[in-house]
Design a protein around this motif. Structure first.
Motif, mmCIF file in Angstrom:
data_model
loop_
_atom_site.group_PDB
_atom_site.id
_atom_site.type_symbol
_atom_site.label_atom_id
_atom_site.label_comp_id
_atom_site.label_asym_id
_atom_site.label_seq_id
_atom_site.Cartn_x
_atom_site.Cartn_y
_atom_site.Cartn_z
ATOM 1 N N ASP A 1 0.936 -1.220 0.187
ATOM 2 C CA ASP A 1 0.016 -0.129 -0.074
ATOM 3 C C ASP A 1 0.855 1.347 -0.062
ATOM 4 O OD1 ASP A 1 1.152 0.299 2.686
ATOM 5 O OD2 ASP A 1 -0.944 -0.525 3.472
ATOM 6 N N LEU A 2 0.154 2.479 -0.074
ATOM 7 C CA LEU A 2 0.908 3.729 -0.092
ATOM 8 C C LEU A 2 1.916 4.022 1.316
ATOM 9 C CD1 LEU A 2 1.727 6.085 -1.817
ATOM 10 C CD2 LEU A 2 -0.389 7.357 -0.673
ATOM 11 N N LYS B 1 10.632 3.848 0.270
ATOM 12 C CA LYS B 1 11.343 4.945 -0.212
ATOM 13 C C LYS B 1 12.409 5.349 0.936
ATOM 14 C CE LYS B 1 11.333 9.536 -2.438
ATOM 15 N NZ LYS B 1 10.443 10.526 -3.049
ATOM 16 N N LYS B 2 12.041 5.503 2.069
ATOM 17 C CA LYS B 2 12.896 5.930 3.222
ATOM 18 C C LYS B 2 14.123 4.698 3.359
ATOM 19 C CE LYS B 2 11.125 7.217 7.049
ATOM 20 N NZ LYS B 2 10.457 7.191 8.184
ATOM 21 N N ILE B 3 13.730 3.461 3.041
ATOM 22 C CA ILE B 3 14.680 2.506 3.139
ATOM 23 C C ILE B 3 15.721 2.553 1.963
ATOM 24 C CG2 ILE B 3 14.941 -0.047 3.043
ATOM 25 C CD1 ILE B 3 12.480 -0.361 4.544
ATOM 26 N N TRP B 4 14.993 2.935 0.747
ATOM 27 C CA TRP B 4 15.950 2.964 -0.385
ATOM 28 C C TRP B 4 16.803 4.309 -0.353
ATOM 29 C CZ3 TRP B 4 15.313 6.541 -4.618
ATOM 30 C CH2 TRP B 4 15.797 6.253 -5.911
ATOM 31 N N GLU B 5 16.217 5.457 0.268
ATOM 32 C CA GLU B 5 17.341 6.343 0.397
ATOM 33 C C GLU B 5 18.489 6.407 1.701
ATOM 34 O OE1 GLU B 5 14.272 9.415 1.209
ATOM 35 O OE2 GLU B 5 14.051 9.766 -0.874
ATOM 36 N N GLN C 1 -3.877 -12.478 -8.560
ATOM 37 C CA GLN C 1 -4.236 -11.679 -7.578
ATOM 38 C C GLN C 1 -3.028 -11.076 -6.823
ATOM 39 O OE1 GLN C 1 -7.204 -9.618 -7.249
ATOM 40 N NE2 GLN C 1 -7.801 -10.748 -9.094
ATOM 41 N N GLN C 2 -2.257 -11.894 -6.319
ATOM 42 C CA GLN C 2 -1.088 -11.705 -5.659
ATOM 43 C C GLN C 2 -0.030 -10.942 -6.817
ATOM 44 O OE1 GLN C 2 -0.344 -15.753 -3.516
ATOM 45 N NE2 GLN C 2 1.029 -14.025 -2.615
ATOM 46 N N LEU C 3 0.159 -11.218 -7.833
ATOM 47 C CA LEU C 3 1.008 -10.868 -9.072
ATOM 48 C C LEU C 3 0.449 -9.100 -9.128
ATOM 49 C CD1 LEU C 3 3.000 -11.136 -10.878
ATOM 50 C CD2 LEU C 3 1.370 -12.024 -12.607
ATOM 51 N N LEU C 4 -0.837 -9.223 -9.393
ATOM 52 C CA LEU C 4 -1.400 -7.728 -9.601
ATOM 53 C C LEU C 4 -0.903 -7.092 -8.168
ATOM 54 C CD1 LEU C 4 -3.221 -5.765 -11.117
ATOM 55 C CD2 LEU C 4 -5.036 -6.837 -10.121
ATOM 56 N N LYS C 5 -1.079 -7.447 -7.294
ATOM 57 C CA LYS C 5 -0.873 -6.479 -6.044
ATOM 58 C C LYS C 5 0.619 -6.177 -6.162
ATOM 59 C CE LYS C 5 -4.221 -8.375 -2.815
ATOM 60 N NZ LYS C 5 -4.421 -9.114 -1.540
ATOM 61 N N PHE C 6 1.565 -7.191 -6.464
ATOM 62 C CA PHE C 6 2.958 -6.919 -6.309
ATOM 63 C C PHE C 6 3.461 -5.887 -7.639
ATOM 64 C CE2 PHE C 6 7.233 -8.253 -7.707
ATOM 65 C CZ PHE C 6 8.102 -7.947 -6.523
ATOM 66 N N THR C 7 2.887 -5.994 -8.628
ATOM 67 C CA THR C 7 3.132 -5.130 -9.855
ATOM 68 C C THR C 7 2.734 -3.857 -9.544
ATOM 69 O OG1 THR C 7 1.341 -6.099 -11.095
ATOM 70 C CG2 THR C 7 3.474 -7.158 -11.618
ATOM 71 N N SER C 8 1.568 -3.718 -8.784
ATOM 72 C CA SER C 8 0.960 -2.315 -8.525
ATOM 73 C C SER C 8 1.747 -1.763 -7.388
ATOM 74 C CB SER C 8 -0.526 -2.535 -7.852
ATOM 75 O OG SER C 8 -1.082 -3.135 -9.119
ATOM 76 N N GLU D 1 7.830 3.057 -8.289
ATOM 77 C CA GLU D 1 8.390 3.681 -9.485
ATOM 78 C C GLU D 1 7.990 5.360 -9.643
ATOM 79 O OE1 GLU D 1 10.716 2.940 -12.012
ATOM 80 O OE2 GLU D 1 11.150 0.720 -11.530
ATOM 81 N N ASN D 2 6.664 5.308 -9.390
ATOM 82 C CA ASN D 2 5.985 6.917 -9.239
ATOM 83 C C ASN D 2 6.508 7.573 -8.222
ATOM 84 O OD1 ASN D 2 4.230 6.061 -11.482
ATOM 85 N ND2 ASN D 2 2.581 5.507 -10.130
ATOM 86 N N LEU D 3 7.136 6.853 -7.146
ATOM 87 C CA LEU D 3 7.956 7.789 -6.137
ATOM 88 C C LEU D 3 9.125 8.208 -6.493
ATOM 89 C CD1 LEU D 3 6.453 6.208 -2.905
ATOM 90 C CD2 LEU D 3 5.655 8.408 -3.936
ATOM 91 N N GLY D 4 9.780 7.404 -7.421
ATOM 92 C CA GLY D 4 11.234 7.560 -7.867
ATOM 93 C C GLY D 4 11.905 6.668 -7.261
ATOM 94 N N VAL D 5 11.349 5.468 -6.863
ATOM 95 C CA VAL D 5 12.307 4.288 -6.176
ATOM 96 C C VAL D 5 12.277 3.292 -7.474
ATOM 97 C CG1 VAL D 5 12.312 2.557 -4.623
ATOM 98 C CG2 VAL D 5 11.527 4.827 -3.929
#
Length: 387
Positions: free
Chosen positions: A141-142, A149-153, A179-186, A192-196
C-alpha cells in the motif's frame, strides 16, 4: 556403498543439471534463476547442489545466515539472499560476506545502515512484500511505499531487489496467484512513481516457474523443482520435465521366518496370520523414515515391493519378504527411488504416511551419508561420523 552399512542417500548430480536445463529452457526471455538451497539443499547437500547449478543461476537463496556462510566457506561466490528475517547480531557477518538479506521494516533497515557506516561497507537488501502469505513483508500500500522509499534512501544500504511469494501457485485455479501478482506489480509501479527504482524483481517459486510465465520477471526462485519433485499434481508436468535427484538405500541385516500368531514390533500392531519371512532393515524414524509409515509403507528388495510390518522403530524396521525368496542378509533395500521396474516416489511415501512430499527429502537425517554420483559413478560423499 557397503562402506555405509546402515544406509545412505544417493544424489544424482546429473539429474540436478537436467532439471536446471529444463527450467532454463522454459523461462521467459530475460529471466534468470535463483537457486534455492535452503535446508541443506532440501536434504541433498547445499554445497554440491550449488556447485552443479552454478553456471545456470545468477545467485542462491537460503533461509538463514548460517546456511549462507556454509556456502561462502566452500567457495560459492555468487550472490546469496537470506529469505528469512535476520537479526542485528548477524549484521556484521552479512556485511563482511556480502550476503543479501530480506528487509521490510524501516527501523531494522536504519540499524543495518548504521552497521554499514561503521564498517564502511554497503549492505544489500531485497524488500519483502506480503501479497497473500501473511508470513513476512510489507503490505503493498501507499504507506509501505513511502517506507520503502525511506529505506531506499538510506546510506550504506542498496535496495537491490524486491520480491513476494505465491501461496497457491501449485493449484489448478490460478486466480489467487494472479491477484498476488497484480498486487505486487501495482506496488512496484507505486514505487516507480515515487522515484524508487529497484533493479531485480522476483516472485515465482517452482510452481510459478512451471505455470506462470507472465510472473517470471527478472528472476525466478527454483526450489523443489531443482531436486526433481513437482510442487503438486496440479501443475503442468509436461511443461518442465524433471528427474528425481535423491534415492535412499539400505541393506537387509537379518532374515527369519515367524510362525502364525507371532507379533512384530512395538505394541504387536502386526500379528502373523501364516508363516511369514521377515527381513530386518537398520533404518528407523531417527533416520527420517517416518513412524507414520508403520504398517503402510513399502520398500523395494530385489526389484519387488516389501510391505512394512508393524511399527517403525527408532533405528530399525521389519518388512515382509515371504514372496521374495532371493532376499537375504546383505540384499540392497530401496526406501526411495527405483529398483528394476518398480519405483517408490516421495509422493507415494507422503501419501502413504499422511505427510508432504517435500518433507520426505528434508527429513532424511544426518545418520544417512550423502553419496554423490555423476555419470553413474560415486565421486564424493559427505557424512558426519567424524564429529
Amino acid at each position: 556403498m557397503q562402506l555405509y552399512d546402515r544406509g545412505y542417500a544417493a544424489i544424482d548430480l546429473d539429474a540436478i543439471e537436467s532439471n536446471m536445463k529444463a527450467m532454463r529452457d522454459h523461462l521467459s526471455p530475460g529471466a534468470g534463476i535463483m537457486g534455492v538451497v535452503k535446508a541443506d539443499g532440501y536434504g541433498h547437500g547445499a554445497v554440491w547442489a550449488a556447485r552443479v547449478m552454478d553456471s545456470y543461476v545468477q545467485g542462491y537463496a537460503v533461509s538463514t545466515v548460517d546456511e549462507a556462510l556454509i556456502l561462502r566457506r566452500h567457495g560459492i561466490k555468487k550472490n546469496i539472499l537470506v529469505l528469512g528475517v535476520v537479526g542485528e547480531s548477524r549484521y556484521n557477518e552479512v556485511l563482511d560476506n556480502e550476503i543479501r538479506i530480506a528487509m521490510f521494516q524501516y527501523d531494522k533497515a536504519k540499524l543495518f545502515s548504521h552497521y554499514g557506516a561503521a564498517r564502511k561497507k554497503t549492505g544489500y537488501i531485497h524488500l519483502a512484500v506480503d501479497t497473500g502469505m501473511s508470513r513476512i513483508g510489507m503490505r503493498p500500500d501507499l504507506e509501505s511505499a513511502e517506507t520503502a522509499k525511506k529505506i531506499w534512501e538510506l546510506p550504506f544500504v542498496e535496495t537491490e531487489g524486491i520480491f513476494t511469494h505465491f501461496s497457491r501457485a501449485d493449484e489448478t485455479d490460478k486466480n489467487c496467484s494472479q491477484q498476488q501478482l497484480l498486487k505486487f506489480t501495482s506496488f512496484v509501479n507505486m514505487l516507480e512513481n515515487l522515484g524508487v527504482h529497484i533493479p531485480i524483481k522476483h516472485c515465482s517459486n517452482s510452481a510459478g516457474i512451471i505455470d506462470l510465465k507472465q510472473a517470471h520477471m527478472d528472476l525466478v526462485r527454483a526450489g523443489i523443482s531443482i531436486y526433481g519433485l513437482y510442487p503438486s499434481d496440479q501443475v503442468d508436468r509436461e511443461a518442465v520435465p524433471l528427474k528425481p535427484v535423491m534415492s535412499w538405500k539400505s541393506y537387509v541385516v537379518y532374515v527369519k521366518t515367524i510362525e502364525p500368531g507371532t507379533p512384530v514390533s512395538y505394541g504387536g500392531a502386526f500379528v502373523a496370520k501364516a508363516p511369514t519371512r521377515v527381513a530386518t532393515i537398520p533404518i528407523g524414524y531417527a533416520d527420517g523414515y517416518s513412524r507414520s509409515l508403520s504398517g503402510k509403507g513399502q520398500v523395494l528388495i530385489c526389484g519387488q515391493r516389501a510391505p512394512v510390518l508393524g511399527r517403525v522403530c527408532m533405528d530399525q524396521m521389519m518388512v515382509d519378504v515371504t514372496h521374495i525368496p532371493e532376499a537375504r542378509e546383505g540384499s540392497t533395500v530401496t526406501l526411495l527411488g527405483r529398483d528394476g521396474e518398480e519405483e517408490i516416489t516421495a509422493e507415494e511415501m507422503a501419501e502413504s504416511g499422511g505427510g508432504f512430499h517435500y518433507e520426505i527429502l528434508c527429513s532424511v537425517g544426518k545418520r544417512m551419508p550423502r553419496v554423490y554420483y555423476k555419470k553413474g559413478k560415486a565421486i564424493d560423499c559427505k557424512d558426519y561420523f567424524s564429529e
